[in-house]
Design a protein around this motif. Structure first.
Motif, mmCIF file in Angstrom:
data_model
loop_
_atom_site.group_PDB
_atom_site.id
_atom_site.type_symbol
_atom_site.label_atom_id
_atom_site.label_comp_id
_atom_site.label_asym_id
_atom_site.label_seq_id
_atom_site.Cartn_x
_atom_site.Cartn_y
_atom_site.Cartn_z
ATOM 1 N N ALA A 10 3.394 -4.423 -4.538
ATOM 2 C CA ALA A 10 4.579 -5.276 -4.574
ATOM 3 C C ALA A 10 5.396 -5.021 -5.833
ATOM 4 O O ALA A 10 6.613 -4.778 -5.769
ATOM 5 C CB ALA A 10 4.158 -6.743 -4.497
ATOM 6 N N TYR A 11 4.747 -5.058 -6.983
ATOM 7 C CA TYR A 11 5.484 -4.896 -8.236
ATOM 8 C C TYR A 11 6.093 -3.508 -8.360
ATOM 9 O O TYR A 11 7.181 -3.346 -8.928
ATOM 10 C CB TYR A 11 4.576 -5.210 -9.421
ATOM 11 N N GLU A 12 5.428 -2.512 -7.837
ATOM 12 C CA GLU A 12 5.998 -1.162 -7.873
ATOM 13 C C GLU A 12 7.293 -1.074 -7.071
ATOM 14 O O GLU A 12 8.104 -0.164 -7.294
ATOM 15 C CB GLU A 12 4.987 -0.152 -7.337
ATOM 16 N N HIS A 13 7.496 -2.018 -6.150
ATOM 17 C CA HIS A 13 8.703 -2.015 -5.315
ATOM 18 C C HIS A 13 9.627 -3.192 -5.632
ATOM 19 O O HIS A 13 10.509 -3.527 -4.832
ATOM 20 C CB HIS A 13 8.314 -2.037 -3.837
ATOM 21 N N GLY A 14 9.422 -3.822 -6.788
ATOM 22 C CA GLY A 14 10.318 -4.897 -7.200
ATOM 23 C C GLY A 14 10.153 -6.171 -6.402
ATOM 24 O O GLY A 14 11.110 -6.939 -6.243
ATOM 25 N N ILE A 15 8.946 -6.447 -5.938
ATOM 26 C CA ILE A 15 8.643 -7.611 -5.105
ATOM 27 C C ILE A 15 7.605 -8.459 -5.834
ATOM 28 O O ILE A 15 6.726 -7.929 -6.511
ATOM 29 C CB ILE A 15 8.093 -7.152 -3.735
ATOM 30 N N PHE A 16 7.680 -9.762 -5.692
ATOM 31 C CA PHE A 16 6.684 -10.635 -6.317
ATOM 32 C C PHE A 16 6.338 -11.799 -5.378
ATOM 33 O O PHE A 16 7.143 -12.187 -4.526
ATOM 34 C CB PHE A 16 7.192 -11.172 -7.661
ATOM 35 N N PRO A 17 5.134 -12.384 -5.551
ATOM 36 C CA PRO A 17 4.748 -13.537 -4.728
ATOM 37 C C PRO A 17 5.152 -14.842 -5.385
ATOM 38 O O PRO A 17 5.093 -14.991 -6.611
ATOM 39 C CB PRO A 17 3.217 -13.405 -4.661
ATOM 40 N N GLU A 52 12.163 -0.911 -21.773
ATOM 41 C CA GLU A 52 13.577 -1.235 -21.870
ATOM 42 C C GLU A 52 13.985 -2.459 -21.058
ATOM 43 O O GLU A 52 15.127 -2.911 -21.144
ATOM 44 C CB GLU A 52 14.407 -0.032 -21.421
ATOM 45 N N MET A 53 13.047 -3.008 -20.274
ATOM 46 C CA MET A 53 13.398 -4.139 -19.431
ATOM 47 C C MET A 53 12.175 -5.015 -19.214
ATOM 48 O O MET A 53 11.082 -4.524 -18.949
ATOM 49 C CB MET A 53 13.937 -3.650 -18.074
ATOM 50 N N ILE A 54 12.378 -6.326 -19.308
ATOM 51 C CA ILE A 54 11.372 -7.323 -18.966
ATOM 52 C C ILE A 54 11.913 -8.107 -17.774
ATOM 53 O O ILE A 54 12.983 -8.718 -17.857
ATOM 54 C CB ILE A 54 11.084 -8.262 -20.147
ATOM 55 N N ASP A 55 11.188 -8.073 -16.676
ATOM 56 C CA ASP A 55 11.610 -8.785 -15.478
ATOM 57 C C ASP A 55 11.372 -10.278 -15.656
ATOM 58 O O ASP A 55 10.286 -10.697 -16.053
ATOM 59 C CB ASP A 55 10.829 -8.265 -14.267
ATOM 60 N N CYS A 56 12.392 -11.082 -15.361
ATOM 61 C CA CYS A 56 12.279 -12.550 -15.445
ATOM 62 C C CYS A 56 12.396 -13.205 -14.074
ATOM 63 O O CYS A 56 12.358 -14.436 -13.980
ATOM 64 C CB CYS A 56 13.355 -13.107 -16.373
ATOM 65 N N GLN A 57 12.618 -12.408 -13.039
ATOM 66 C CA GLN A 57 12.650 -12.850 -11.643
ATOM 67 C C GLN A 57 13.854 -13.725 -11.329
ATOM 68 O O GLN A 57 14.830 -13.275 -10.756
ATOM 69 C CB GLN A 57 11.339 -13.543 -11.258
ATOM 70 N N GLN A 58 13.793 -15.013 -11.684
ATOM 71 C CA GLN A 58 14.831 -15.967 -11.300
ATOM 72 C C GLN A 58 15.645 -16.402 -12.512
ATOM 73 O O GLN A 58 15.123 -16.534 -13.623
ATOM 74 C CB GLN A 58 14.191 -17.211 -10.655
ATOM 75 N N SER A 59 16.911 -16.676 -12.287
ATOM 76 C CA SER A 59 17.825 -17.056 -13.363
ATOM 77 C C SER A 59 17.582 -18.491 -13.809
ATOM 78 O O SER A 59 17.459 -19.403 -12.989
ATOM 79 C CB SER A 59 19.271 -16.905 -12.894
ATOM 80 N N HIS A 100 15.820 1.165 -12.087
ATOM 81 C CA HIS A 100 15.081 1.203 -13.343
ATOM 82 C C HIS A 100 13.571 1.166 -13.086
ATOM 83 O O HIS A 100 12.806 1.906 -13.717
ATOM 84 C CB HIS A 100 15.481 0.036 -14.238
ATOM 85 N N VAL A 101 13.132 0.300 -12.182
ATOM 86 C CA VAL A 101 11.702 0.180 -11.891
ATOM 87 C C VAL A 101 11.117 1.507 -11.453
ATOM 88 O O VAL A 101 10.024 1.898 -11.886
ATOM 89 C CB VAL A 101 11.463 -0.908 -10.820
ATOM 90 N N ARG A 102 11.829 2.233 -10.609
ATOM 91 C CA ARG A 102 11.287 3.494 -10.082
ATOM 92 C C ARG A 102 10.942 4.478 -11.186
ATOM 93 O O ARG A 102 9.925 5.174 -11.118
ATOM 94 C CB ARG A 102 12.283 4.107 -9.083
ATOM 95 N N GLN A 103 11.771 4.561 -12.209
ATOM 96 C CA GLN A 103 11.466 5.512 -13.285
ATOM 97 C C GLN A 103 10.521 4.918 -14.318
ATOM 98 O O GLN A 103 9.710 5.624 -14.909
ATOM 99 C CB GLN A 103 12.764 6.036 -13.934
#
Length: 254
Positions: A42-49, A191-198, A218-221
């Motif tokens: 999931a995280y490798e594809h930008g998805i979260f539970p 270079e990026m920290i995912d915060c999910q929701q605003s 960005h996630v892919r690289q």
């Protein structure tokens, strides 16, 4: 129509997630599988539970996505004074992975305005603890006088960090942990920290929304990059206070 995932089903394309005009913007799929393997995929594809007790596992990929660029992290004058005290005073400590599960439980019990209960269920704790045992999830913990007073946890894949939750039992204790994470990210090419929701709180610290397309590019690289060696203590805050690490990172993409 939201896809139902059996144990071995792949995720649908993230573009299939419900749109902004739906009752659940960003909802992509549902199922019961919450294995560490499924989480990593999931995280490798930008998805979260994100789901509540009694619901199936709900998988999300919102558009836009809230992120924090380490170079954009905002430090107020008062918070800078506090960080200097943390560095100077021996009562303060920053610990990495002292007790990952304890941090998750503390986050689960933290009060959230406008929310009842928690999404950090026993199944979530077990699944993320599996990632932690594999070296793919970490807790950064703020300690004062021998007591854990705040912290955060998240998932680390390659040079990408996905923040999950924070807690504080002392004023700004979770923000101190976040500052340590930002300092680590700046000095290790994250270079990026995912915060999910605003949220307004994250925006006040420098977080902002970017498109899902930019986030996934960005996630892919980033996930394919060599991971850093995770070691840190409060000394890492010194570079953040001096600002001499900021020019080592790029700004978050638009």
């Amino acid at each position: 129509m939201v896809a139902w995932l059996e144990a071995n089903d792949p995720f649908p394309p993230v573009e299939a997630a419900l749109g902004a005009r739906s009752d659940a913007p960003g909802l992509l799929a549902a199922g019961v599988d919450l294995s560490s393997r499924r989480l990593r995929d999931a995280y490798e594809h930008g998805i979260f539970p994100w789901y509540s007790e009694g619901q199936p596992v709900l998988w999300w990929s919102p558009d836009p996505r809230m992120v924090l660029g380490p170079a954009d992290f905002k430090i107020s004058q008062n918070f800078r004074k506090l960080l200097r005290r943390v560095v100077r005073e021996p009562e303060w400590e920053i610990r990495l992975d002292d007790n990952f599960a304890a941090v998750m439980h503390a986050c689960a019990s933290a009060p959230r305005p406008g929310q009842q209960g928690t999404w950090i269920t026993p199944a979530i704790v077990e699944a993320y603890s599996g990632l932690h045992r594999a070296g793919l999830a970490h807790s950064i913990e703020t300690w004062y006088d021998g007591v854990r007073v705040g912290g955060l946890y998240g998932v680390s894949l390659g040079r990408m960090f996905y923040g999950e939750s924070m807690f504080a039992h002392r004023t700004d204790a979770s923000k101190i942990a976040l500052a340590a994470l930002v300092a680590f990210a700046r000095t290790h090419g994250i270079e990026m920290i995912d915060c999910q929701q605003s949220t307004a709180h994250l925006a006040s610290l420098g977080g902002r929304e970017i498109s899902r397309r930019a986030f996934l590019a960005h996630v892919r690289q980033a996930v394919d990059a060599a991971p850093p060696v995770w070691r840190l203590d409060k000394g890492i805050l010194t570079a953040l206070l001096q600002g001499n690490a900021a020019d080592k990172v790029q700004k978050v993409p638009q």
